[in-house]
Design an enzyme around this catalytic site. Structure first.
Site, PDB file in Angstrom:
ATOM      1  N   HIS A  15       1.000  -1.295   0.019  1.00 49.65           N
ATOM      2  CA  HIS A  15      -0.129   0.047   0.174  1.00 49.65           C
ATOM      3  C   HIS A  15       0.774   1.328  -0.045  1.00 49.65           C
ATOM      4  O   HIS A  15       1.961   1.436   0.713  1.00 49.65           O
ATOM      5  CB  HIS A  15      -0.896  -0.153   1.019  1.00 49.65           C
ATOM      6  CG  HIS A  15      -1.990   1.041   1.324  1.00 49.65           C
ATOM      7  ND1 HIS A  15      -2.028   1.739   2.605  1.00 49.65           N
ATOM      8  CD2 HIS A  15      -2.656   1.579   0.360  1.00 49.65           C
ATOM      9  CE1 HIS A  15      -3.188   2.597   2.368  1.00 49.65           C
ATOM     10  NE2 HIS A  15      -3.386   2.564   1.115  1.00 49.65           N
ATOM     11  N   HIS A  57      -0.648  11.181  -1.652  1.00 51.73           N
ATOM     12  CA  HIS A  57      -2.111  10.686  -1.368  1.00 51.73           C
ATOM     13  C   HIS A  57      -3.142  11.907  -1.061  1.00 51.73           C
ATOM     14  O   HIS A  57      -4.262  11.698  -1.700  1.00 51.73           O
ATOM     15  CB  HIS A  57      -2.227   9.713  -0.147  1.00 51.73           C
ATOM     16  CG  HIS A  57      -3.444   9.229   0.415  1.00 51.73           C
ATOM     17  ND1 HIS A  57      -4.330  10.054   1.159  1.00 51.73           N
ATOM     18  CD2 HIS A  57      -3.980   7.933   0.115  1.00 51.73           C
ATOM     19  CE1 HIS A  57      -5.217   9.343   1.462  1.00 51.73           C
ATOM     20  NE2 HIS A  57      -5.319   8.087   0.824  1.00 51.73           N
TER      21      HIS A  57
END
Ligand code: G3P
Ligand code: MG
Length: 256
Positions: A15, A57
């Site tokens: 991730h 992100h």
């Protein structure tokens, strides 16, 4: 049994580049994932002010760099001058916010497959962002096999990606499975569903598989839960837990 045509990608996916072992979405994270033997990583992509696709992100740089402000207010050169590593640890100081181009080049050098998640800004056109990011992914990966997999929580972004790069596979990201998940996925020409793992059950996994869609579960950080999900028939998991859910997790637990 896994159908290769439904999920021709790695099944254990790190991730944000390398989970919690390196600053997320940096080139260091890709190096760490590759050094640990991972074959696949998930990264988050969004547009800088100049239209360059960068890997970060959040909509702001505040949490993961030494600067502050909206990503969309900075050009790629300004983002490259920020320190995107020191917040994580001094040994990672000096990491830029990388461009997708840099991430793609390094990933390909290491043989790392990527799931590129398209992030969108609430005040910008998601369809345009999806198109721009998908076009850049297509440009940087060419005819890679297997191809990188695009995903997004934004259906508009996926629609834009479909127009800009129709040959790149798309996955619909959801926190909870809507009742019309199959209609939504089919309307966007998606080949996979990416679902928050605690929204899944054995019955849902079976239904998704029977519909012929690939199924990715995120973010799975407990080995026991990962085993359960694979036993139900989930194709792949995204994980931060790179120590316990190692690159060889499937063979370690005899999961076919
Ligand atoms: O793609 C799975 C996961 O990355 C989605 O959530 O917030 O970590 O990008 P987030
Ligand atoms: Mg993500």
């Amino acid at each position: 049994m896994l159908t290769k045509t439904r999920w021709p990608y790695p099944r254990i996916i790190a991730h944000r580049g390398a989970g919690v072992m390196a600053p997320e979405n940096t080139l260091s994270a890709l190096r760490v994932a590759a050094s640990l033997g991972f074959a696949g990583v998930e990264v988050d992509a969004r547009l800088a002010a100049c239209g360059t696709v960068v890997l970060i992100h959040d909509g702001t740089v505040d949490r993961t760099t030494d600067a502050s402000g909206a990503v969309s207010d900075f050009g790629a050169a300004e983002l490259a001058a920020m320190d995107a590593g020191v917040w994580f640890g001094n040994e990672f100081a000096g990491q830029p916010v990388p461009t997708l181009e840099q991430g793609a080049a390094l990933g390909q050098q290491f043989g790392l497959w990527m799931n590129v998640e398209i992030k969108t800004d609430p005040d910008a056109d998601a369809r345009d962002a999806g198109a721009a990011i998908a076009a850049e992914v297509a440009r940087r990966w060419g005819a890679a096999s297997p191809p990188p997999l695009l995903s997004s929580f934004s259906e508009d972004a996926l629609a834009g990606a479909r127009v800009a790069a129709p040959d790149l596979p798309r996955g619909l990201l959801v926190d909870a499975l809507p009742h019309d998940w199959l209609d939504r996925a089919q309307a966007l020409g998606c080949s996979s569903l990416h679902v928050r793992h605690d929204a899944l059950s054995a019955a849902i996994v079976t239904a998704v598989r029977e519909a012929g869609l690939g199924l990715l579960a995120f973010t799975v950080n407990e080995p026991g839960r990962a085993i359960t999900l694979f036993e139900w028939g989930v194709d792949a998991i995204v994980t931060d837990e790179l120590r316990e859910i190692r690159a060889d997790f499937l063979s370690l637990y005899g999961i076919g």
